[in-house]
Design a protein around this motif. Structure first.
Motif, PDB file in Angstrom:
ATOM      1  N   GLU A 412       0.794  -0.939   0.234  1.00 52.86           N
ATOM      2  CA  GLU A 412      -0.094   0.198  -0.031  1.00 52.86           C
ATOM      3  C   GLU A 412       0.672   1.358  -0.131  1.00 52.86           C
ATOM      4  OE1 GLU A 412      -2.955   1.805   2.908  1.00 52.86           O
ATOM      5  OE2 GLU A 412      -3.027  -0.383   3.605  1.00 52.86           O
ATOM      6  N   GLY A 413       2.095   0.601   0.385  1.00 55.35           N
ATOM      7  CA  GLY A 413       3.303   2.301   0.176  1.00 55.35           C
ATOM      8  C   GLY A 413       3.396   3.091   1.707  1.00 55.35           C
ATOM      9  N   VAL A 414       2.647   2.848   2.328  1.00 53.35           N
ATOM     10  CA  VAL A 414       2.565   3.310   3.944  1.00 53.35           C
ATOM     11  C   VAL A 414       3.467   3.309   4.495  1.00 53.35           C
ATOM     12  CG1 VAL A 414       1.912   2.994   6.508  1.00 53.35           C
ATOM     13  CG2 VAL A 414       0.563   2.643   4.784  1.00 53.35           C
ATOM     14  N   VAL A 415       4.698   2.179   3.826  1.00 45.84           N
ATOM     15  CA  VAL A 415       6.388   1.765   5.214  1.00 45.84           C
ATOM     16  C   VAL A 415       6.722   1.276   3.305  1.00 45.84           C
ATOM     17  CG1 VAL A 415       5.429   1.921   7.014  1.00 45.84           C
ATOM     18  CG2 VAL A 415       5.535  -0.755   5.962  1.00 45.84           C
ATOM     19  N   GLN A 416       8.250   0.979   3.852  1.00 40.83           N
ATOM     20  CA  GLN A 416       9.025   0.207   3.156  1.00 40.83           C
ATOM     21  C   GLN A 416      10.075  -1.021   3.736  1.00 40.83           C
ATOM     22  OE1 GLN A 416      11.443   1.962  -0.209  1.00 40.83           O
ATOM     23  NE2 GLN A 416      10.530   4.208   0.289  1.00 40.83           N
ATOM     24  N   LEU A 417       9.251  -2.300   2.836  1.00 40.09           N
ATOM     25  CA  LEU A 417       9.756  -3.798   3.329  1.00 40.09           C
ATOM     26  C   LEU A 417      11.145  -4.028   2.899  1.00 40.09           C
ATOM     27  CD1 LEU A 417       8.807  -5.056   5.226  1.00 40.09           C
ATOM     28  CD2 LEU A 417       7.280  -6.549   4.355  1.00 40.09           C
ATOM     29  N   PHE A 418      12.198  -4.213   3.707  1.00 43.85           N
ATOM     30  CA  PHE A 418      13.509  -5.006   3.146  1.00 43.85           C
ATOM     31  C   PHE A 418      14.167  -6.272   3.273  1.00 43.85           C
ATOM     32  CE2 PHE A 418      13.533  -0.133   2.833  1.00 43.85           C
ATOM     33  CZ  PHE A 418      13.511   0.109   1.585  1.00 43.85           C
ATOM     34  N   ARG A 419      14.036  -7.167   3.660  1.00 43.22           N
ATOM     35  CA  ARG A 419      14.134  -8.415   3.757  1.00 43.22           C
ATOM     36  C   ARG A 419      15.619  -8.813   3.156  1.00 43.22           C
ATOM     37  NH1 ARG A 419       8.865  -9.431   1.267  1.00 43.22           N
ATOM     38  NH2 ARG A 419       7.502 -10.315   3.029  1.00 43.22           N
TER      39      ARG A 419
END
Ligand code: G4P
Length: 519
Positions: A412-419
């Motif tokens: 949704e673009g609320v946060v960015q997620l990095f794995r």
């Protein structure tokens, strides 16, 4: 061969499209907090018949915390305003006003929204002039050559001299200014405006020529006409010159000047770049770009609304579109328009319009929809986060739920997620701290997952691109600092600007980006 009854010959469709797009005006308002964006928005909507009542009492402190200024209007004024886009008619044009949440925080949403507009209204406080956030937002508009209309607000209070304000805009933003109106009277005596193009006075009651306000106007105009550039439409369209309007949103002075100007010369929908070609707004084939996702707009339905800007063609409800990223058909059953009091099914829409498309996660920011052509619009940005945190889960039983929630909120673009590629727990990245508050509140409120945040060794992120083999070698050598973003694109994390610079200098064959263009 029998044609379906309502089929329109191609030339008639082309004519309809030309006519419709000529009267579309899609814009956003940019400003520093407190300059009067909310008040102006409300007055504009009212002029467009979208809101009948205007109250003056607001729970301001609380309003600041809301995710959208319109949510604030909704609660404070007791009217139902749906966020993100408002459509209204004025002067024969259809206006789409896109919301850019105006917090102190740098917000990615705002920047993405600016990729979906054809012009921006820059609101300036007449006493304060150009402020920080206005400048930042203006720079984003400049990157895209978005034409800017300036509204100098609060002329009913002690203000800077109009010449000084015009000078400040030109020098602070390196932008030519052409006054479109001139204030009549100052501060408590500010009664209206003089339209420099039509040479007409917009005042509630006629003023004597001997009235000091008229005398001052005469003197000012002599100077203004000699010293200041005239409005030039080409320079405006190219984003090099801004027409300037003076007014008071609160006293409803100058608001219709602004709208009339947008009707007269506000740019209609522009052409838009894709990876392979430029899509003209008057093409007959439908194309649309998703620039924003909003979840849980209706708490009773856990749906997600994708906001798509129509870039060309005619959208018709029920049509089947190609979802280019996943290469599948997508049936458009319930596209929606947003008005002040309700949403309505969109039976048809044209370039410049913004429709909400309910979906369950199939649509993401940057997605392109077409009638079959493999196009991908470019230019919707992700910004490198400036804050990186690990999420601390209070209840370990909820790990799976957290994973799902983070993925959804990242889509949704609320946060960015990095794995992290070394298997360490995921890292969330945000551009402004308010986004962390929103993440925490939404994880708790919508998913029932209580979390906290922990620091990480990293403070910077850059997307890495380059030759596949070199990239793989680089990733292997820097494994503990490499992560994948939500699309699986590689990202380098670094502990400091110094480390980042060193790594980039040591790897001249690779490119390190602080903005990722999706598309
Ligand atoms: P924002 O969305 O850009 O943050 O600004 P907003 O419209 O909330 O306006 C900020 C303050 O400035 C509000 O006052 C508002 O009433 C006032 N304001 C807006 N336009 C004008 C104008 O044309 N003239 C004058 N004099 N004031 C204006 P507040 O006291 O902070 O809140 P409130 O109690 O009035 O709501």
């Amino acid at each position: 061969m029998d044609l379906p009854v309502n089929a329109e010959p191609a030339t008639a469709l082309a004519a309809t499209i030309c006519r419709e797009i000529a009267r579309r005006r899609t814009f956003a308002i940019i400003s520093h907090p407190d300059a009067g964006k909310t008040t102006l928005t409300e007055r504009i909507l009212r002029a467009g018949g979208a809101i009948q009542l205007a109250g003056n009492v607001r729970a301001k402190g609380e309003r600041r915390r809301t995710r959208s200024d319109w949510m604030g209007i909704e609660r404070d004024r007791g009217i139902s305003v749906v966020t993100s886009v408002m459509t209204f008619e004025y002067g024969g044009c259809i206006f789409n006003l896109l919301d850019t949440p105006g917090h102190e925080d740098f917000s990615e949403d705002t920047y993405r929204t600016l990729t979906a507009v054809d012009s921006a209204v820059m609101v300036i406080d007449a006493a304060k002039g150009i402020e920080d956030r206005t400048r930042k937002l203006f720079e984003i508009c400049r990157l895209r050559d978005i034409p800017i209309v300036t509204f100098i607000n609060k002329m009913d209070r002690e203000a800077q001299d109009p010449f000084t304000l015009l000078d400040e805009i030109s020098s602070a933003l390196a932008l030519d200014t052409a006054p479109a109106t001139w204030p009549v009277g100052r501060a408590a005596n500010f009664v209206g405006t003089y339209d420099l193009r039509s040479r007409s006075l917009h005042v509630p009651t006629p003023l004597e020529q001997s009235d000091p306000r008229m005398v001052q106007l005469g003197e000012d105009l002599e100077l203004a006409e000699a010293a200041l550039p005239e409005f030039d439409r080409d320079s405006f369209n190219a984003g090099h010159l801004t027409p300037v309007f003076f007014g008071s949103a609160m006293k409803e002075i100058g608001v219709t000047d602004l709208l009339d100007a947008l009707v007269a010369f506000g740019p209609p929908p522009r052409d838009q770049a894709t990876e392979s070609r430029v899509v003209r707004a008057d093409e007959t084939g439908l194309t649309a770009l998703v620039f924003k996702i909003q979840a849980n707009m209706d708490p009773n339905h856990r749906d997600r609304m994708a906001f798509a800007r129509i870039c060309s063609g005619r959208l018709e409800r029920g049509m089947r579109l190609k979802h280019v990223r996943i290469g599948k058909q997508f049936a458009l059953h319930t596209p929606q328009f947003f008005f002040a009091r309700d949403r309505q099914l969109a039976e048809e829409a044209f370039a410049g319009d913004v429709v909400g498309i309910p979906n369950h996660g199939t649509l993401r920011i940057g997605d392109t929809l077409t009638e079959g052509e493999d196009l991908r619009f470019t230019g919707v940005p992700y910004f490198a986060p400036e804050i990186l945190r690990r999420v601390r889960l209070d209840d370990a039983m909820k790990a799976k739920k957290l994973r799902q929630a983070l993925t959804e909120l990242a889509e949704e673009g609320v946060v960015q997620l990095f794995r992290p590629q070394d298997g360490a727990p995921p890292i969330v990245g945000v551009v402004g701290t308010l986004q962390l508050d929103v993440l925490q509140a939404r994880l708790g409120g919508e998913y029932g997952v209580a979390i906290g945040f922990e620091s990480t060794p990293f403070s910077l992120a850059r997307w890495v691109t380059g030759d596949r083999t070199k990239l793989d070698l680089f990733a292997a050598a820097n494994r503990s600092a490499m992560a994948d973003d939500i699309d699986g694109d590689p990202v380098l994390l670094a502990s400091s600007a110094f480390m980042m610079r060193r790594t980039t200098e040591m790897n001249p064959d690779l490119a390190f980006h602080d903005i990722k263009q999706i598309g």
